[in-house]
Scaffold this motif. Structure first.
Motif, PDB file in Angstrom:
ATOM      1  N   LYS A  13       0.843  -1.188   0.000  1.00  0.00           N
ATOM      2  CA  LYS A  13       0.000   0.000   0.000  1.00  0.00           C
ATOM      3  C   LYS A  13       0.884   1.245   0.000  1.00  0.00           C
ATOM      4  O   LYS A  13       1.936   1.275   0.625  1.00  0.00           O
ATOM      5  N   ASP A  14       0.465   2.272  -0.720  1.00  0.00           N
ATOM      6  CA  ASP A  14       1.155   3.562  -0.875  1.00  0.00           C
ATOM      7  C   ASP A  14       2.433   3.472  -1.706  1.00  0.00           C
ATOM      8  O   ASP A  14       3.156   4.459  -1.822  1.00  0.00           O
ATOM      9  N   LYS A  29      -0.270   4.898  -7.969  1.00  0.00           N
ATOM     10  CA  LYS A  29      -0.023   4.663  -6.548  1.00  0.00           C
ATOM     11  C   LYS A  29      -1.004   3.601  -6.072  1.00  0.00           C
ATOM     12  O   LYS A  29      -2.192   3.648  -6.417  1.00  0.00           O
ATOM     13  N   LEU A  31      -3.463   2.061  -3.626  1.00  0.00           N
ATOM     14  CA  LEU A  31      -4.296   2.552  -2.530  1.00  0.00           C
ATOM     15  C   LEU A  31      -4.685   1.449  -1.560  1.00  0.00           C
ATOM     16  O   LEU A  31      -4.862   1.691  -0.367  1.00  0.00           O
ATOM     17  N   ASP A  32      -4.836   0.227  -2.086  1.00  0.00           N
ATOM     18  CA  ASP A  32      -5.277  -0.882  -1.247  1.00  0.00           C
ATOM     19  C   ASP A  32      -4.830  -2.196  -1.878  1.00  0.00           C
ATOM     20  O   ASP A  32      -4.638  -2.273  -3.096  1.00  0.00           O
ATOM     21  N   TYR A  44      -5.040  -5.113  -6.624  1.00  0.00           N
ATOM     22  CA  TYR A  44      -4.576  -3.826  -6.127  1.00  0.00           C
ATOM     23  C   TYR A  44      -5.507  -2.727  -6.595  1.00  0.00           C
ATOM     24  O   TYR A  44      -5.847  -2.653  -7.768  1.00  0.00           O
ATOM     25  N   LYS A  45      -5.898  -1.870  -5.658  1.00  0.00           N
ATOM     26  CA  LYS A  45      -6.645  -0.679  -6.050  1.00  0.00           C
ATOM     27  C   LYS A  45      -5.605   0.396  -6.305  1.00  0.00           C
ATOM     28  O   LYS A  45      -4.818   0.744  -5.423  1.00  0.00           O
ATOM     29  N   HIS A  47      -4.390   4.241  -8.110  1.00  0.00           N
ATOM     30  CA  HIS A  47      -4.773   5.590  -8.539  1.00  0.00           C
ATOM     31  C   HIS A  47      -3.737   6.049  -9.551  1.00  0.00           C
ATOM     32  O   HIS A  47      -2.544   6.094  -9.247  1.00  0.00           O
ATOM     33  N   SER A  53     -10.008  10.662  -9.442  1.00  0.00           N
ATOM     34  CA  SER A  53     -10.194   9.434  -8.668  1.00  0.00           C
ATOM     35  C   SER A  53     -11.258   8.526  -9.297  1.00  0.00           C
ATOM     36  O   SER A  53     -11.328   7.349  -8.971  1.00  0.00           O
ATOM     37  N   ASP A  56      -9.708   5.481 -10.655  1.00  0.00           N
ATOM     38  CA  ASP A  56      -9.131   4.480  -9.764  1.00  0.00           C
ATOM     39  C   ASP A  56      -9.750   3.131 -10.087  1.00  0.00           C
ATOM     40  O   ASP A  56     -10.947   3.043 -10.403  1.00  0.00           O
TER      41      ASP A  56
END
Length: 139
Positions: A13-14, A29, A31-32, A44-45, A47, A53, A56
């Motif tokens: 994440k991140d 990036k 996100l989750d 993977y979520k 962005h 957004s 996303d």
């Protein structure tokens, strides 16, 4: 017996990554992170950098690449190929408004042909012009 350890996802994440969207690689990036329904991989979520957004998206692991020089070069190559294809398509398409036979009705002669088919009033004006004239005389 000790419980088995669940393997860690290759991306966290991140983390900044490159992600495929169609044939292009974009900086993104994460996100989750969550395991897939089948349990054999990760979803993977992400962005996309510079995008709203609303873009996303949950993507499978195979669409993501590490953000390194080699993959940045790949993204540049894909972008160059895309631009080359687009410029080739633009050269092959006829100009907007053109007709396949080369006749363009926006020419002066074409406009004469279009107006000649319309009706005219007794003083050789188009009906719309006659209505404007009638309104002026009534006032």
């Amino acid at each position: 017996m000790a419980p088995s350890k669940t393997p860690q996802p290759p991306y966290s994440k991140d983390e900044r990554v490159l992600c495929f969207h169609m044939e292009m690689l974009y900086e993104a990036k994460i996100l989750d992170v969550q395991p897939t329904e089948s349990g054999d991989g990760w979803s993977y979520k992400i962005h996309y950098k510079g995008w709203k957004s609303s873009w996303d998206d949950w993507v499978p692991q195979d669409r993501i690449r590490k953000l390194n020089d080699e993959n940045k070069d790949l993204a540049q190559q894909l972008l160059a190929q895309y631009k080359q294809l687009q410029s080739g398509k633009a050269a092959k398409q006829p100009k907007k408004g053109g007709r396949p036979g080369g006749s363009d009705l926006s020419s002066a002669r074409g406009s004469e042909e279009r107006t000649a088919a319309g009706t005219t009033t007794q003083n050789n004006r188009n009906p719309r012009r006659a209505r404007d004239f009638d309104l002026e005389t009534l006032s």
